[in-house]
Enzyme design. Sequence first.
Site, short mmCIF file in Angstrom:
data_model
loop_
_atom_site.label_atom_id
_atom_site.label_comp_id
_atom_site.label_asym_id
_atom_site.label_seq_id
_atom_site.Cartn_x
_atom_site.Cartn_y
_atom_site.Cartn_z
CD GLU A 52 9.30 15.85 1.45
OE1 GLU A 52 10.46 16.58 1.90
OE2 GLU A 52 9.04 14.87 2.26
NE ARG A 77 -0.21 10.49 5.51
CZ ARG A 77 -0.43 11.75 5.88
NH1 ARG A 77 -0.04 12.40 6.60
NH2 ARG A 77 -1.20 12.53 4.97
CB CYS A 82 15.17 15.20 -9.25
SG CYS A 82 16.75 15.90 -9.03
CG HIS A 120 16.50 17.56 -13.15
ND1 HIS A 120 15.50 17.15 -12.05
CD2 HIS A 120 15.67 16.95 -14.33
CE1 HIS A 120 14.36 16.72 -12.22
NE2 HIS A 120 14.38 16.51 -13.71
CG ASP A 137 11.77 14.34 -14.60
OD1 ASP A 137 11.87 13.91 -13.44
OD2 ASP A 137 12.47 15.47 -14.94
#
Length: 283
Positions: A52, A77, A82, A120, A137
């Site tokens: 998220e 929570r 990445c 990334h 990953d």
Amino acid sequence: MTTSTTASDAPTEPRLDLDAYLARVGWSGERRPTVAVLRALTTAHVTSIPFENLDPLLGSAPSLALPDLEAKMVRGRRGGYCYEHNTLLAAALKALGFRVTGLLARVRVGARGSLRPRTHMLLLVEVPGERLSYAADVGFGSIGGLLEAVPLVTGVEFHAGPRRHRFVREPHSGLEDLWVLQAFLGGEWEDQYAFTREPAERPDYEVANWHVATHPRSPFRHTLHAQRIVGDRHLALAGRTLTETYDDGTGKQRELVDDAELVAVLTADFGIEPPESLLSLPS
């Protein structure tokens, strides 16, 4: 006047609460640096902690400090993107005895041939006694992402659940080989991202994290993205569009009608407790 430093004066890296992390991802297996543990642990992580981008959406670059990642993703929570996921995984793998090198990749999904920056994060993992290196990953946040760590080799097709992947090499002008991760989607192989084995360090990730979280044209700055694997379903939320894709390739899509349904879906389906400030954002 001169001063000297000793090893005891050097700053120490914070240590991961490994017990809490393993409980978060539901892992109760052996704690040894083996290929089996590497594969199983990466699968446990990617199927337990959601992807998220709520922090960038709310106007801040998420902290990559290990204590902050633990508070957010292990004890809270919440999920992350990445840099957060793979920084957390790297700490866990190092605690288990693996050697881990961070890498940076250019995402090709949706690029339509344009050249994107290396933004990334993924990991290159060395397993004691093994000849091959493994790519890990857990933070790609896409249905084309890896479900487990795989050897960094060409000419081999990897299967994990319903997902199929392979690596190919491409010629380029750099000194390091260019590796491309491909996923088999919709009946054909599609590029996911390209990378070299040139190590990336914490300052590189800090810059990339800030860019992705704050650049005016970054998709993470303006649109809510959340993804999670639940049983035989891959859930993807983009804005208020919820897409469910099943292991057999079928799926469905619907629009969430209001803020109340958005919060309910994030909480119940994605396992995310969104901050109250999310509701103040324009639809």
